[in-house]
Enzyme design. Structure first.
Site, PDB file in Angstrom:
ATOM      1  N   LYS A 111     -34.934 138.251 122.966  1.00 33.06           N
ATOM      2  CA  LYS A 111     -33.581 138.775 123.197  1.00 33.06           C
ATOM      3  C   LYS A 111     -33.226 138.746 124.673  1.00 33.06           C
ATOM      4  O   LYS A 111     -32.091 138.447 125.030  1.00 33.06           O
ATOM      5  CB  LYS A 111     -33.459 140.203 122.658  1.00 33.06           C
ATOM      6  N   LYS A 206     -35.256 131.968 111.355  1.00 30.84           N
ATOM      7  CA  LYS A 206     -34.950 133.015 110.380  1.00 30.84           C
ATOM      8  C   LYS A 206     -33.447 133.278 110.306  1.00 30.84           C
ATOM      9  O   LYS A 206     -32.732 133.074 111.283  1.00 30.84           O
ATOM     10  CB  LYS A 206     -35.778 134.259 110.688  1.00 30.84           C
ATOM     11  N   LYS A 209     -28.381 137.936 112.164  1.00 30.92           N
ATOM     12  CA  LYS A 209     -27.008 138.396 112.377  1.00 30.92           C
ATOM     13  C   LYS A 209     -26.415 137.752 113.616  1.00 30.92           C
ATOM     14  O   LYS A 209     -25.205 137.598 113.723  1.00 30.92           O
ATOM     15  CB  LYS A 209     -26.993 139.916 112.596  1.00 30.92           C
TER      16      LYS A 209
HETATM   17  P1  TYM Z   1     -32.531 144.781 111.925  1.00 33.49           P
HETATM   18  O1  TYM Z   1     -31.258 145.537 111.901  1.00 33.49           O
HETATM   19  O2  TYM Z   1     -32.652 143.594 112.787  1.00 33.49           O
HETATM   20  O3  TYM Z   1     -32.905 144.341 110.456  1.00 33.49           O
HETATM   21  C1  TYM Z   1     -32.924 145.260 109.382  1.00 33.49           C
HETATM   22  C2  TYM Z   1     -34.029 144.926 108.409  1.00 33.49           C
HETATM   23  O4  TYM Z   1     -33.858 143.590 107.908  1.00 33.49           O
HETATM   24  C3  TYM Z   1     -35.048 142.849 108.100  1.00 33.49           C
HETATM   25  N1  TYM Z   1     -34.691 141.445 108.343  1.00 33.49           N
HETATM   26  C4  TYM Z   1     -35.137 140.418 107.609  1.00 33.49           C
HETATM   27  N2  TYM Z   1     -35.968 140.373 106.548  1.00 33.49           N
HETATM   28  C5  TYM Z   1     -36.211 139.156 106.013  1.00 33.49           C
HETATM   29  N3  TYM Z   1     -35.670 137.995 106.490  1.00 33.49           N
HETATM   30  C6  TYM Z   1     -34.834 138.000 107.547  1.00 33.49           C
HETATM   31  N4  TYM Z   1     -34.297 136.868 107.984  1.00 33.49           N
HETATM   32  C7  TYM Z   1     -34.535 139.255 108.160  1.00 33.49           C
HETATM   33  N5  TYM Z   1     -33.750 139.625 109.208  1.00 33.49           N
HETATM   34  C8  TYM Z   1     -33.861 140.969 109.301  1.00 33.49           C
HETATM   35  C9  TYM Z   1     -35.729 143.487 109.291  1.00 33.49           C
HETATM   36  O5  TYM Z   1     -37.105 143.213 109.311  1.00 33.49           O
HETATM   37  C10 TYM Z   1     -35.428 144.949 109.061  1.00 33.49           C
HETATM   38  O6  TYM Z   1     -36.350 145.517 108.148  1.00 33.49           O
HETATM   39  N6  TYM Z   1     -35.541 147.551 114.793  1.00 33.49           N
HETATM   40  C11 TYM Z   1     -35.013 147.413 113.457  1.00 33.49           C
HETATM   41  C12 TYM Z   1     -34.278 148.628 112.974  1.00 33.49           C
HETATM   42  C13 TYM Z   1     -35.024 149.906 113.083  1.00 33.49           C
HETATM   43  C14 TYM Z   1     -35.976 150.417 112.179  1.00 33.49           C
HETATM   44  C15 TYM Z   1     -36.352 151.680 112.697  1.00 33.49           C
HETATM   45  C16 TYM Z   1     -36.540 149.918 111.015  1.00 33.49           C
HETATM   46  C17 TYM Z   1     -34.855 150.839 114.066  1.00 33.49           C
HETATM   47  N7  TYM Z   1     -35.657 151.911 113.837  1.00 33.49           N
HETATM   48  C18 TYM Z   1     -37.318 152.463 112.051  1.00 33.49           C
HETATM   49  C19 TYM Z   1     -37.487 150.724 110.381  1.00 33.49           C
HETATM   50  C20 TYM Z   1     -37.865 151.965 110.878  1.00 33.49           C
HETATM   51  C21 TYM Z   1     -34.039 146.248 113.441  1.00 33.49           C
HETATM   52  O7  TYM Z   1     -33.509 145.856 114.433  1.00 33.49           O
HETATM   53  O8  TYM Z   1     -33.759 145.769 112.202  1.00 33.49           O
END
Ligand code: TYM
Length: 342
Positions: A111, A206, A209
């Site tokens: 990032k 992957k 967003k």
């Molecule tokens: P974020 O918002 O990027 O993504 C949310 C969830 O979606 C999953 N994910 C995917 N899974 C499969 N294939 C993909 N292409 C894909 N893109 C995203 C992510 O693994 C995630 O589970 N840091 C985290 C958010 C967070 C969080 C937490 C999660 C903050 N605090 C505490 C769990 C517990 C994030 O940015 O996810």
């Protein structure tokens, strides 16, 4: 009951990767676990963002959780910033986090490289400490996430152990423990399939967003024609038939996996069903399955988002329940770290 927490950032549209990697699995878990699902708005400000959109995106994300089947009679749904203890614990944890652990994080490196120096705030570096705080505050047992969060979960575990070691020892020994019980050490729950949904335009990166082209992802709220169009134009190859696990055919593997998860079939069933299909036939099958699966979610979403009072109620109740647990943890940490009690 064992406890589960997880969350999604309210940045951009929620896509099939978020759904198959995380949200869809939450639904299955809420029956057997004590679950808390939050919208991580504080994480969403770690890269340049639009202040005009944040609150709307936060609401929309909450509505998506509910539309996907998060059941508020079982799970607490809340907004991260509504529970102050997240930021409070983060500060306490920061003091126990070696900076080298953060410099090593793959997501930080990726990032920050993309954003360029001027746009890299300190919070992008300390992002995983806030995530650890989200998890450790609730003494969580499991955290259902996609593959890309694995390293953040490892850091969370190491940090929990470190704080337990640094500050937990004496207090817990006095109580007869072997030290180390300030935090429970959580485990990631990464699904066997769907943990890494790939882009529609490149089977080696992957689905994300932040990818500039919307053609690369299926968003949960995409209307039927958009889904059809994206699948029609997605990257294919010129091999005959459809097959899983051929390293020369990442796109084929990705789309078959999506079809498998969306249609709730086994890998074997899908392999058999699709082995003699050409791309055209398979694309029609996949499009129909996606539309059929997402349609009811979209209908529920419209109902929920058009009733703001209901959504506010859900979020207020969720925050209240969460705060009760989170405040107790943070108070305990202050005490263990030697602060003067109020
Ligand atoms: P974020 O918002 O990027 O993504 C949310 C969830 O979606 C999953 N994910 C995917 N899974 C499969 N294939 C993909 N292409 C894909 N893109 C995203 C992510 O693994 C995630 O589970 N840091 C985290 C958010 C967070 C969080 C937490 C999660 C903050 N605090 C505490 C769990 C517990 C994030 O940015 O996810």
């Amino acid at each position: 009951k064992k406890r589960i927490v997880s969350g999604v950032q309210p940045t951009g549209a929620i896509h099939l990767g978020n759904y198959l990697g995380a949200i869809k699995n939450w639904i299955a878990l809420q029956n057997s676990y004590d679950t808390l699902f939050f919208i991580v708005d504080l994480h969403a400000i770690t890269l340049p963002y639009d202040t005009q959109q944040l609150s709307k995106a936060t609401r929309n994300t909450a509505a998506i959780y509910l539309a996907c089947g998060v059941d508020t009679s079982k799970a607490s749904v809340f907004v991260q910033s509504h529970v102050r203890a997240h930021v409070e614990l983060m500060w306490l944890l920061s003091s126990a986090t070696p900076i080298g652990w953060l410099n090593r994080m793959i997501q930080f490196k990726e990032k920050s490289r993309k954003a360029g120096d001027e746009n890299v705030g300190v919070a992008l570096l300390t992002y995983p400490v806030l995530m650890a705080s989200d998890i450790l505050l609730y003494q969580s047992d499991f955290v259902p996430v996609g593959e890309d969060q694995k390293q953040h979960l490892e850091l969370t575990r190491e940090l929990a152990e470190r704080v337990n070691y640094l500050y937990g020892g004496r207090k817990w020994k006095k109580l007869g423990g072997r030290g180390g019980a300030i935090f429970k050490v959580p485990e990631p729950l990464i699904p066997p399939a769907g943990a890494r949904v790939m882009s529609l335009t490149d089977g080696l990166s992957k689905m994300s967003k932040s990818a500039p082209s919307d053609q690369s992802r299926i968003n949960l709220l995409d209307p039927k024609d958009a889904i059809a169009n994206k699948i029609k134009r997605c990257k294919t190859d010129s091999f005959p038939g459809m097959e899983f696990d051929n390293p020369e055919r990442p796109e084929c593997n990705n789309l078959l996996s999506i079809y498998q998860l969306i249609s709730s079939k086994t890998k074997e069933e899908v392999a058999q069903e699709c082995q003699d299909m050409n791309w055209g036939t398979f694309k029609t099958l996949l499009t129909d399955a996606l539309v059929e699966h997402l349609h009811p979610i979209q209908v529920r979403y419209e109902e929920i988002i058009s009733d703001p009072a209901y959504l506010d109620g859900v979020l207020a109740e969720g925050a209240e329940k969460a705060a009760a647990i989170a405040d107790a943890t943070v108070n305990n940490v202050y005490q263990a770290m030697g602060f003067l009690r109020r």
